[in-house]
Design a protein around this motif. Structure first.
Motif, short mmCIF file in Angstrom:
data_model
loop_
_atom_site.label_atom_id
_atom_site.label_comp_id
_atom_site.label_asym_id
_atom_site.label_seq_id
_atom_site.Cartn_x
_atom_site.Cartn_y
_atom_site.Cartn_z
N CYS A 187 0.76 -1.17 -0.05
CA CYS A 187 -0.10 0.05 -0.05
C CYS A 187 1.05 1.11 -0.13
O CYS A 187 0.42 2.46 0.03
N GLY A 188 2.25 1.30 -0.02
CA GLY A 188 2.93 2.22 0.00
C GLY A 188 2.71 3.17 1.31
O GLY A 188 3.27 4.32 1.33
N VAL A 189 2.75 2.25 2.44
CA VAL A 189 2.60 3.22 3.66
C VAL A 189 3.92 2.79 4.41
O VAL A 189 4.48 1.84 4.40
N THR A 190 4.58 3.75 5.11
CA THR A 190 5.67 3.83 5.58
C THR A 190 5.33 3.53 7.23
O THR A 190 4.63 4.08 8.11
N LEU A 191 5.89 2.51 7.90
CA LEU A 191 5.94 2.23 9.47
C LEU A 191 7.09 2.97 10.07
O LEU A 191 8.03 2.36 9.97
N ASP A 192 6.51 3.72 10.97
CA ASP A 192 7.41 4.75 11.57
C ASP A 192 7.60 4.06 12.89
O ASP A 192 6.86 4.32 14.17
N CYS A 193 8.49 3.21 13.20
CA CYS A 193 8.72 2.62 14.45
C CYS A 193 9.43 3.52 15.38
O CYS A 193 10.65 4.33 15.13
N SER A 194 9.13 3.59 16.69
CA SER A 194 9.74 4.28 17.74
C SER A 194 10.97 3.68 18.28
O SER A 194 11.00 2.55 18.09
N ARG A 195 11.97 4.40 18.70
CA ARG A 195 12.85 3.96 19.34
C ARG A 195 12.61 2.98 20.62
O ARG A 195 11.76 3.41 21.40
N PRO A 196 13.40 1.74 20.78
CA PRO A 196 13.00 1.01 22.02
C PRO A 196 12.97 1.89 23.23
O PRO A 196 14.21 2.50 23.24
N GLY A 197 12.13 1.87 24.10
CA GLY A 197 11.99 2.54 25.40
C GLY A 197 11.68 4.04 25.35
O GLY A 197 12.18 4.63 26.21
N THR A 198 11.42 4.43 24.06
CA THR A 198 11.12 5.67 23.95
C THR A 198 9.66 5.99 23.34
O THR A 198 9.57 6.33 22.37
N PRO A 199 8.74 5.80 24.20
CA PRO A 199 7.24 6.01 23.77
C PRO A 199 7.05 7.39 23.52
O PRO A 199 5.94 7.52 23.00
N THR A 200 7.85 8.48 24.10
CA THR A 200 7.41 9.81 23.35
C THR A 200 7.77 10.22 22.15
O THR A 200 7.37 11.18 21.65
N ASP A 201 8.29 9.14 21.36
CA ASP A 201 8.35 9.22 19.90
C ASP A 201 6.82 9.28 19.14
O ASP A 201 7.04 10.09 18.19
#
Length: 214
Positions: free
Chosen positions: A130-144
């Protein structure tokens, strides 16, 4: 030894360090290398551009645990879906986002954490197709992904902590009722004191192309 006036060559220092096990290197896991240097992502400029997904824990009246997948439009703060089940897999996530996409279209980017539901091959395949980017947060950084934290705070305070869920079906029904109230009735100061659905409607009207002058 140096403090006592002696000299310790680098070869002897290396040999002694090796013998005593002091030469161990603290290596960062490979999967964390790219996340540690993750560039800040731009915010959403319009509705439907960026979604945020996460899973929050819930509990039934008899102590059985359940989980809820939440999907939020970052721009309008609208909750697009909440899926409740005892356990959630990547296939459940794909089924949910596919249903939303059929009604709203696919976003450009989805903010997720590193949970097992979001790093699955089935979700990665859907995103690629679908051309969607999955923007994964940094481990242990939910404020991303602060929009997820904000929504989950309201979700827990206004729904999960005040309702008594007798079963998964009962939980799904009560949570869906709350989602409707949240989208259509609850004003947000960040949305100029409008409910998410009203803010979405107003944003859509400003983006609607104007017809030729009469």
């Amino acid at each position: 030894m140096a403090r006592e006036g002696g000299h310790l060559g680098h070869k002897r220092r290396y040999r002694l360090s090796t013998q005593t096990g002091l030469n161990l290197r603290m290596k960062r896991p490979r999967r964390h290398i790219s996340a540690a240097h993750r560039a800040a992502q731009p915010g959403a400029a319009q509705q439907g551009e960026v979604w945020a997904m996460d899973v929050i824990a819930a509990q039934l009246y008899d102590g059985r645990r359940s989980r809820a997948l939440t999907v939020v439009d970052v721009f309008t703060r609208e909750c697009l879906a909440i899926l409740v089940d005892q356990r959630l897999t990547g296939a459940d996530v794909v089924g949910t986002v596919r249903q939303i996409s059929e009604l709203r279209g696919s976003p450009d980017r989805i903010g997720v954490d590193n949970g097992s539901e979001f790093i699955s091959k089935v979700l990665d395949l859907w995103a690629h197709q679908c051309g969607v980017t999955l923007d994964c947060s940094r481990p242990g950084t939910p404020t991303d992904h602060p929009s997820t934290l904000s929504f989950h705070g309201r979700f827990r305070d206004e729904c999960l902590n005040i309702h008594w869920f007798l079963s998964l079906d009962d939980a799904a029904e009560k949570i869906e009722t709350w989602r409707g109230d949240y989208n259509h009735l609850r004003p947000h100061s960040s949305l100029e004191h409008l409910a998410p659905s009203a803010y979405r409607a107003r944003s859509a009207s400003t983006l609607r192309p104007q017809g030729p002058p009469t």
